[in-house]
Each structure stands twice: as C-alpha cells, then as structure tokens.
Design an enzyme around this catalytic site. Structure first.
Site, PDB file in Angstrom:
ATOM      1  N   GLN A  28     -10.577  11.213  15.938  1.00  0.00           N
ATOM      2  CA  GLN A  28     -11.217  10.086  15.980  1.00  0.00           C
ATOM      3  C   GLN A  28     -11.207   9.787  17.346  1.00  0.00           C
ATOM      4  O   GLN A  28     -10.455   9.417  18.155  1.00  0.00           O
ATOM      5  CB  GLN A  28     -10.465   8.934  15.158  1.00  0.00           C
ATOM      6  CG  GLN A  28     -11.523   7.464  15.093  1.00  0.00           C
ATOM      7  CD  GLN A  28     -10.782   6.489  14.435  1.00  0.00           C
ATOM      8  OE1 GLN A  28      -9.930   5.844  14.968  1.00  0.00           O
ATOM      9  NE2 GLN A  28     -11.287   6.033  13.126  1.00  0.00           N
TER      10      GLN A  28
ATOM     11  N   ARG B 250     -17.217   6.270  11.650  1.00  0.00           N
ATOM     12  CA  ARG B 250     -16.437   5.452  10.751  1.00  0.00           C
ATOM     13  C   ARG B 250     -17.116   3.810  10.894  1.00  0.00           C
ATOM     14  O   ARG B 250     -17.294   3.464  12.021  1.00  0.00           O
ATOM     15  CB  ARG B 250     -15.216   5.173  11.196  1.00  0.00           C
ATOM     16  CG  ARG B 250     -14.278   4.450   9.982  1.00  0.00           C
ATOM     17  CD  ARG B 250     -12.817   4.230  10.491  1.00  0.00           C
ATOM     18  NE  ARG B 250     -11.904   4.331   9.237  1.00  0.00           N
ATOM     19  CZ  ARG B 250     -10.722   3.737   9.243  1.00  0.00           C
ATOM     20  NH1 ARG B 250     -10.315   3.467  10.371  1.00  0.00           N
ATOM     21  NH2 ARG B 250      -9.897   3.853   7.867  1.00  0.00           N
TER      22      ARG B 250
ATOM     23  N   TYR C 182     -14.712  -2.900  17.320  1.00  0.00           N
ATOM     24  CA  TYR C 182     -14.580  -2.151  18.491  1.00  0.00           C
ATOM     25  C   TYR C 182     -16.081  -2.063  18.892  1.00  0.00           C
ATOM     26  O   TYR C 182     -16.982  -2.565  18.450  1.00  0.00           O
ATOM     27  CB  TYR C 182     -13.719  -0.657  18.326  1.00  0.00           C
ATOM     28  CG  TYR C 182     -12.208  -1.011  17.804  1.00  0.00           C
ATOM     29  CD1 TYR C 182     -11.651  -1.710  18.741  1.00  0.00           C
ATOM     30  CD2 TYR C 182     -12.161  -0.535  16.721  1.00  0.00           C
ATOM     31  CE1 TYR C 182     -10.227  -1.954  18.270  1.00  0.00           C
ATOM     32  CE2 TYR C 182     -10.639  -0.553  16.272  1.00  0.00           C
ATOM     33  CZ  TYR C 182      -9.697  -1.438  16.880  1.00  0.00           C
ATOM     34  OH  TYR C 182      -8.534  -1.449  16.683  1.00  0.00           O
TER      35      TYR C 182
ATOM     36  N   GLY D 284      -4.195   5.664   4.107  1.00  0.00           N
ATOM     37  CA  GLY D 284      -3.821   5.209   5.316  1.00  0.00           C
ATOM     38  C   GLY D 284      -2.277   5.255   5.272  1.00  0.00           C
ATOM     39  O   GLY D 284      -1.368   6.264   5.519  1.00  0.00           O
TER      40      GLY D 284
END
Length: 363
Positions: A98, A228, A181, A317
C-alpha cells in the site's frame, strides 16, 4: 463457499478470495524505518490469504504521518521489503504494497516538514508520533496548501515508489486514497477549497487521484495497480461530505477504463455511514473489474458479498492480528481469537509480543 475459491481473470490471480487488509503496526528497524525479519515473519504467518496487502508504506519522507512505518523510498527500504515478499511468495500468496501519502494527517516531528493538503485547513486529529518519553498519539499540525509543483512532485514520488516496489518483489501496488489522507482530502468539498484545476468541480477534485493512477499504471502496468477508497467513512474529517458518494461513482466510471487490478472499498470503520445495497448495485453498474471490500466482515457477510457479485475479493484486518491462521479457522469453523483491549495495546510499536506470538488454533 466462494470465499475459498481461487480468483483468476485477466487482471488478477490468487489462490483464494480472502485478503489480509493493510494495517499499520509500526515495527520497523530504526533509524531509517526499514522493514525487518520480524515483519517478514508476521506476513509469512498470515500468507494463507490469497493476497496480502501490506501496511501503508510512505512514498517519501514528506508523505509520512505515523512514526516507525516502513518506507519504500530508499534502497534500504527496498532490501528490507524483499524479505517480506519472499516470505509471502514462499507460502503461495500474492502481495500488494500500500503506497501512502498521509497529506494533512501528520506533524513535522514525524515527516520533517509541514504537512501538505489541498487547502490550508486543519481539523482536530491525532496520529502516532514521538513524545518526550517514547511514542504515542499526538495532535496533527496546520497543513499548507499544495502548489502545482508539489502536486507534480508527489505524482513523481508515487511513480518512483511503484518502481521501487517492483524491485522489492511485490506483485502490485495499492494507492491509498481513503481515510482522510491526501487524495481523499482532494476529493471532498469540506477539505478542498482550491480554485485551480484541482478544485471546485467533481472532475477537478478527482483529477489528482486519477492522474496518479494513470502515471503509475503507465510505469508498471495497470494490472499491477490498485486503489483504496472510502466514500462512506468520515475518518479524518469534522463533517460528512454529501458530495463524495456521487463523485466516487463518476470516478469509478473513469477508473473502469484503466483496467486496474482492483478497487478496494474500506467501510465500517471509525465514524462511518452504513453502505446501502443500492450503492453496491450502482458500483457494479459502472465498474465491471475486480472489487475488494473490507470493514468488519464476517465469513458469512463476506460470502454474501461474493455471492451477490458485489465483490470479487473480501479483506479482513483486525481478525488477522490475533488469528494468523484465519483461513484455516474459517474453513474448519474454528473459533476466532478476539481482538480485545490487550491486542489494542500492542497494535502500534513494540516487539514480538502482540505481533508474531499469536498461536495457530489447536483443535
């Protein structure tokens, strides 16, 4: 169950449809934030997943927002990641790294410079950073609005990070455009008040993400590039953005033509809105390529997403934190070790405890 079936199409192949979702763990070797043998063991233990998506790897020092996260912008980072990719491949799994630029969710004590954002807007927020006596959660810093040169430099950093990832042995890269982000803040009206070609209209606000995806795909191949997104998550924002869901559907129409490895929807974390079935239907109507969904899934809810063709891959996760043998537990209906308060204490930073010492199930 479909969840255990292999996926094989022109864009993506994996031994099953279970994915280990990316999770920040902050276990790198210092100085330099270098991936190490302990991290390779951690990923090897969990490579029963068809695809392992690594924790977010900052593409540059300025893109860093959490202390001790593994970079992908120096030769030492590349050599460190080679240990993890080999460990995962030895178990027959694929792995995507990622690629991460946190944008305004940072502090200069972590990145060495003032955080970057579409506009100079700060909201109350905390990240994992240095304290006087160790590490802990610290308040983020006032960001500065990115110049056009900053945007151009950041795209170049993503391209270089993707090239580095290929050298490190990854099967692909997942660009992090979720959770408040950098790219997420460009896409949302509440955080993007620009009046140039990267602000204002929906077309302009999705431009930075789409230009980056194209640049990276042109460099390493679109079948090695994923993204994502989190249109139903409000993490990193003070308020809900009423425009983001509609804009995401339009962005997906454009991404469909890129033939990416997959689009990864992050859901049901932090402050969030429940995802309606109508949205999943709208997504499928405009996006025919592989879709991954993550967010507090169970084996049963994941299977239903696959059965309804709303997803092709399902990611887990926190269950992977305490259950390194998650696929075997699912297959045999063995109970899961719970992610509890003790597990949260060792989520960020530390050593082997709460990281690679979780046992496999013993019947």
């Amino acid at each position: 169950m479909m969840i255990f079936e292999a996926i094989s199409n022109s864009l993506l192949k994996a031994k099953n449809r279970i994915v280990m979702a990316p999770m920040t763990r902050s276990r790198t070797t210092q100085p330099g934030d270098v991936p190490n043998d302990m991290m390779a063991t951690y990923y090897k233990q969990r490579a029963n997943a068809g695809i392992v998506v690594t924790e977010g790897a900052p593409i540059s020092a300025v893109g860093r927002g959490y202390s001790m996260t593994p970079g992908i912008y120096t030769q030492a980072h590349i050599e460190g990641w080679k240990k993890a990719t080999k460990a995962i491949h030895d178990e027959g799994s694929k792995t995507f790294i990622q690629l991460w630029h946190v944008g305004r969710r940072s502090h200069s004590s972590i990145s060495g410079s003032q955080p970057l954002a579409p506009s100079a807007i700060k909201v109350p927020d905390q990240v994992f950073g240095p304290l006087e006596d160790g590490f802990g959660m610290i308040e983020t810093e006032q960001p500065k609005a990115m110049s056009l040169q900053d945007i151009e430099d950041t795209i170049a950093d993503f391209v270089q990070a993707a090239k580095n990832a290929m050298e490190a042995g990854f099967d692909g890269v997942e660009i992090h455009a979720a959770h408040g982000y950098l790219f997420d803040t460009f896409m949302r009206l509440v955080s993007n008040q620009r009046d140039d070609q990267y602000g204002g209209s929906q077309e302009n606000r999705m431009r930075f993400m789409l230009e980056t995806l194209k640049a990276v795909a042109d460099e390493i191949g679109s079948d090695k590039v994923a993204v994502r997104v989190s249109p139903h998550v409000i993490e990193g924002f003070a308020d809900e953005d009423t425009d983001i869901v509609d804009m995401m559907l339009k962005a997906l129409e454009k991404m469909a033509k890129m033939n990416l490895a997959y689009v990864h929807f992050s859901e049901n974390i932090s402050r969030h809105i429940e995802v309606p079935e109508s949205f999943r239907q709208q997504v499928r109507a405009v996006y025919p390529n592989p879709i991954m969904v993550a967010g507090k899934l169970t084996k049963e809810s994941a299977h239903l997403l696959l059965k309804n063709k709303y997803a092709d891959l399902v990611a887990f996760g926190t269950p992977y934190v305490t259950n390194p043998d998650l696929v075997a537990r699912f297959k045999n209906d063995w109970p899961l070790a719970q992610f509890d308060a003790d597990a949260r204490l060792t989520l960020y930073g530390g050593g082997e405890e709460g990281y690679i010492d979780y046992p496999e199930y013993r019947a």
